[in-house]
Design a protein around this motif. Structure first.
Motif, PDB file in Angstrom:
ATOM      1  N   TRP A  94       0.850  -1.198   0.000  1.00 24.27           N
ATOM      2  CA  TRP A  94       0.000   0.000   0.000  1.00 24.27           C
ATOM      3  C   TRP A  94       0.878   1.237   0.000  1.00 24.27           C
ATOM      4  O   TRP A  94       1.629   1.482   0.938  1.00 24.27           O
TER       5      TRP A  94
ATOM      6  N   MET B 141     -10.437   0.366  -0.607  1.00 28.88           N
ATOM      7  CA  MET B 141      -9.556   1.456  -1.012  1.00 28.88           C
ATOM      8  C   MET B 141     -10.298   2.541  -1.783  1.00 28.88           C
ATOM      9  O   MET B 141     -11.078   2.259  -2.702  1.00 28.88           O
TER      10      MET B 141
ATOM     11  N   ASP C 171      -5.243   5.730  -2.055  1.00 29.40           N
ATOM     12  CA  ASP C 171      -4.126   5.281  -2.876  1.00 29.40           C
ATOM     13  C   ASP C 171      -3.478   6.528  -3.482  1.00 29.40           C
ATOM     14  O   ASP C 171      -4.138   7.341  -4.102  1.00 29.40           O
TER      15      ASP C 171
END
Length: 232
Positions: free
Chosen positions: A133, A169, A226
């Motif tokens: 990540w 996400m 992200d």
């Protein structure tokens, strides 16, 4: 059979809680010497610790710090004091839950079951151990996140919150949904408990320059971001 260490100096309350927990097939142990709680902890190696805040010699916060310096064993605090700071301090020290005295035993058993299920079933059933990540490696089993700025270890609550956010996400996860997944039944959870856990997670991420990737959506919930999407 799970082993529970009950650190409670009120003999009557200790016996009452132990009797009820034994009926639920838990192995319950007490403290022989409140001056040396860690000795009993090391000998028993419990699966869960329930600890009162007000204790002889040193308070529960002290022993929580000592336990956390050696182990990530789940910890539930008990308190007869009506101070919000007690709950906040407990969570900041890495406790998994907090129960205000006097309490209904059904509430305590529900919290115990939720913590044990979350900690141990999660560890046994987790299939994907690693997640990349934003340039960091999240190790769900080890309970850590590492990048070129360093490595931080997370509590069970913190790693589970992070896991839920990463599975969604760039999407908002509502506070109610996080509470349901973490504690099973939101009726037994203070809304502030979630806030403390998320804030603590963000502070840990800030240590490796990743705090900005957990965003609070006021009135909605939280979102893991992200950075590629952010750059776009």
């Amino acid at each position: 059979m799970f082993k529970i260490l009950l650190i409670e100096d009120d003999v009557t309350l200790f016996k009452e809680i132990k009797e009820r927990l034994v009926q639920w097939s838990y192995d319950v142990y007490g403290i022989q010497d409140f001056n040396d709680v860690m000795r009993d902890y090391s000998e028993i190696k419990p699966d869960l610790v329930i600890i009162d805040i007000q204790l002889p010699k040193f308070d529960g916060f002290h022993w929580c710090r000592m336990i956390r310096s050696h182990s990530k064993v789940p910890i539930i605090f008990l308190s007869s004091r009506d101070h919000p700071t007690d709950m906040i301090m407990s969570m900041q020290l890495g406790a998994d839950d907090f129960v205000q005295k006097p309490f209904h035993f059904d509430v305590l058993i529900a919290k115990i079951q939720a913590v044990l299920r979350r900690v141990y079933n999660y560890s046994m059933e987790q299939q994907t151990q690693l997640k990349v990540w934003n340039g960091a490696t999240v190790d769900y089993i080890k309970g850590s996140i590492q990048n070129n700025h360093g490595e931080v270890e997370l509590t069970k609550n913190e790693i589970y919150i992070l896991k839920i956010l990463l599975e969604n996400m760039n999407q908002i996860v509502s506070r109610d949904e996080l509470i349901r997944q973490l504690w099973d039944d939101e009726r037994f959870v203070s809304d502030n408990t979630l806030t403390v856990n998320v804030n603590r997670l963000r502070k840990r991420l800030e240590e490796i320059a990743m705090g900005q990737y957990i965003e609070t959506k006021v009135g909605q919930g939280y979102m893991a971001k992200d950075r590629n999407e952010m750059d776009d």
